[in-house]
Enzyme design. Structure first.
Site, PDB file in Angstrom:
ATOM      1  N   LEU B 228      59.322 -18.446 -24.826  1.00 47.07           N
ATOM      2  CA  LEU B 228      58.683 -19.054 -23.652  1.00 47.07           C
ATOM      3  C   LEU B 228      58.082 -18.009 -22.700  1.00 47.07           C
ATOM      4  CD1 LEU B 228      58.087 -21.452 -21.756  1.00 47.07           C
ATOM      5  CD2 LEU B 228      60.340 -21.060 -20.750  1.00 47.07           C
ATOM      6  N   ASP B 229      56.821 -18.192 -22.363  1.00 48.44           N
ATOM      7  CA  ASP B 229      56.122 -17.290 -21.453  1.00 48.44           C
ATOM      8  C   ASP B 229      56.166 -15.853 -21.924  1.00 48.44           C
ATOM      9  OD1 ASP B 229      55.500 -19.374 -19.824  1.00 48.44           O
ATOM     10  OD2 ASP B 229      57.058 -18.960 -18.349  1.00 48.44           O
ATOM     11  N   GLU B 230      56.292 -15.636 -23.214  1.00 52.19           N
ATOM     12  CA  GLU B 230      56.525 -14.271 -23.678  1.00 52.19           C
ATOM     13  C   GLU B 230      55.751 -13.963 -24.933  1.00 52.19           C
ATOM     14  OE1 GLU B 230      58.048 -11.661 -22.611  1.00 52.19           O
ATOM     15  OE2 GLU B 230      59.390 -12.329 -21.052  1.00 52.19           O
TER      16      GLU B 230
END
Lengths: 286, 286, 286, 286
Positions: B228-230
């Site tokens: 996530l978000d990475e």
């Protein structure tokens, strides 16, 4: 990139096969290409290439490379350079009284950021001798007046030859050079102008900028040629300015831009990333 | 560069001869190389190349090119793509309620700045239907709740297949996708996160930023993957912020960064400049 | 800052007591100062002040404020403005064929980022009528030729009066206005010029920029006055450029700068942050 | 602004009349206000003000000002400072082995850009003694080990007292200080962290950044407090990065950002523009 690599650059009129003549030659010699950039300018009809490589095996012979490549290059009317990894070009720095650019270049030289030798500093003023001494670099004070300009410029040329200088950096050297001197330095001298050219040519650009109430100040590093403050641009930078900045503040604020832009231009030049194309430069960036 | 050019890209493990196998192949076929960039990553031990070219003569046959190149590529374990100049990939845009990124993408699409087709917009809210209508683009409202998430995601996948979508853009689609959906989109979906990752992951990054009193707000466009978000970062941008900016101001100010960064990432992707290398991207810039 | 606040601005010759005459007056009226900025220009010998405030109690009366302040202001030869929080000035947008600035202003208007009314759009071409319609804004197509310029400009002036326009925005209106029209618009019309003035004045600045091989392109928002492309500068912006950018690419890349800079100038103007001081502006930033 | 001016700053809980109590007091004493900025934070409910002024007549008496203002300040629970124009605070610089920040600060000190005294440099390594000598500044080499940390920190504190130090600058001092030392330095020590906090806290941030493939590297100057790498942020800066930049390149590229950001933070601090507000700073910019 921090690797020690050979650098090959070449330039020629646009025609099919320009990339292949370089890359195939290298492949056949067992040269390992790490970074390759090329650009074919459809307006100037000119081709530019830069290849960073290392030999796969010991015993790479630059002379042999150059001899062998000559006939290939000939077919394309191509000029080229080959620069070894350990190469540190001799750079002469010319200054007047401002020291922000000189200080920055000396710092980057001392710490190895800029892979150059600085065998001498030349100035028309004695002011920065102490700074040169701090870095153990010979400082040549060559005063200049309207009458002595031809002789002083001759002295500079002599020093540049004597020290086998490959690049001249005008780090806020506040003298308008003669046309002869500009011709002499054409293509191998970098000047920093304290404005975002072509705005604010000539004298006191920061004062001009204040009068106009600009919201940004800039700096331009360019090659010297016969067109004052108008040689081919290598790098430019800016920073915000506002009404609080009186002319003397703009001078100070602009210095931070000047030194970064000049150092960047010198770096690009010694990394063989800058190609001259008429009045423009092609810069094959990292 | 505004020319209409074919684009060839390739990627393989680092080994000598990778450049030559591509460029020599092209030279022998009479393909004129306009821009060439390659990079050999010494840590990832991986090679990346992008070549923009045009055939010298009519009748260039992509299928024949691909068939013929196959055996060369095989020797280097090289994967490659070949993209024709007129190619406009089908892009699906997913949104929720914020419209700044959508509006920007639609504008660039309408004016031809972004050479894409947008056959549909998908949203979990009805709010932006009017904006889609203004641009004559079908708008699929697929509401979502905790319970219906699997079905909703299945509907999305179906639409993506139905419309032959090649790139999914999450233009502030405010839903955490399931691991299955992330896997499905791995490598062909771009998300915009409203912070300079890896700072301020997760929810309400602008509020987090205000709490910390940061002096800059940023945005990050990245590929979706299961982290996530990475996912791998494609582009980032920032702007200054200060104490005057309350969280709701940061939200607004950040939107100008988000839309520029997202549009830039989409542009880089469709120009075939972005290569995946593990959790990183290699971006061979214009 | 996103609060709804009254804004007081004033300007007068430099003399002691200028701040106090404003702030003491406010304190005595129970006005709560949220943000205060003042600047005394020692070269122009002029004073500028901007105060954002809210009344502590209901029933603040602007007329009474203005009447009462008049005698204080008189002593300092001070001109001032008082703007209520809900104030949305009437803005007319003038365009030709380029729509990137118009699209951006309409977006910010539609989403409330720019607290303005746009009662009409005026153009010398019919091209952008559809975009105006999409936003339900009347579009006045006033064609112009060398012969009809006086009449066309008269029509524009009539419309500006009819709609009670307070600010005119030239969002790439590609017409050189007559001296009379420039005089008429002096101080209340903002133009976007597609270069970093004072470099590249006049026509086709991006083409000029390409010829010079600049490494940055910029844009300048300025007030209109009688000096073509040379009115007082409000805001400027830049982005990097390089050899890959042909003139038509610079045009496109520059548009992203133009629209941001123009929107910023309009925002600063309507927030009453811009003061005219001769040929310069003083901008009391957020 | 380059004028020599007195600077008054104050800070207190939000309440009506805070501006007036300062400005009216000054007006009554014949003090000429050149620049005034104030901000009332509606979330923190705190007021901040900075006034640069010069007395109209000779014989301005700071002690008398402070005595007289005391009772006014008392009513508002206001703390304030008054700084004379010629004031050059004593600054101690702490370093380890990296010299880019030290070199930059020494340059700005030598040329008068930074109006500070540097009575001593402290280091846990002997490496930078020569650089200190070049600038005639005493260099205290205080080696440190896990066992001797308490004694070494005590020595530092002693030196800071002995030299009457008002600001400590950690110019890449690569030691984690004890909680006691952090408490001691709380609010009067500035550290430069080599990332855009809060991303990449702790050790080797550039290596972390490379692993993530970030497209920007940044630096953060902040006050020291007990939260490692997490004190209130004063200034931040960034520069672009890309795949060509290996970790050691990011280190080098980041240094140019670090030195500029640290110098900027020191400048803002000594100009009395930075106010502490919990874990945030309010910076009333020039």
């Amino acid at each position: 990139m921090s690797q020690n690599l050979w650098v090959f650059t070449a330039q020629c009129p646009s025609v099919i096969g320009t990339v292949d003549v370089c890359t195939h030659f290298m492949a056949q010699r067992g040269l390992y290409v790490v970074q390759h950039q090329s650009f074919d300018d459809r307006i100037a009809k000119e081709f530019f290439i830069r290849i960073a490589f290392h030999p796969e095996e010991d015993g790479f012979n630059a002379d042999e490379f150059n001899r062998a490549f000559k006939s290939f290059a000939g077919r394309f009317n191509m000029s080229w350079t080959l620069t070894p990894p350990e190469k540190r070009p001799n750079v002469a720095i010319l200054v007047s009284k401002y020291d922000h650019c000189l200080n920055d270049l000396l710092y980057r030289h001392r710490t190895g950021q800029l892979a150059i030798e600085i065998p001498l500093i030349i100035s028309n003023h004695p002011d920065l001798e102490r700074l040169a001494e701090m870095h153990n670099i010979p400082y040549h004070h060559l005063p200049i007046s309207k009458e002595t300009k031809p002789q002083q410029e001759a002295q500079i040329r002599e020093l540049l030859q004597q020290y086998d200088i490959e690049l001249v950096v005008l780090a806020r050297y506040m003298q308008v050079m003669s046309p002869e001197m500009c011709d002499y330095l054409d293509g191998w001298a970098i000047n920093i102008h304290h404005s975002l050219l072509p705005g604010f040519k000539g004298a006191k650009p920061y004062h001009q900028a204040w009068e106009k109430g600009v919201k940004m100040v800039g700096a331009t590093a360019h090659y010297i040629n016969n067109d004052l403050d108008e040689g081919p641009i290598i790098a430019q930078g800016i920073r915000d300015a506002d009404h609080n900045s009186y002319p003397e503040d703009l001078v100070r604020q602009g210095q931070d831009v000047e030194r970064v832009v000049l150092a960047r231009a010198v770096q690009l030049h010694i990394e063989k990333r800058v190609f001259l194309s008429g009045q423009r430069t092609i810069v094959l960036q990292d």
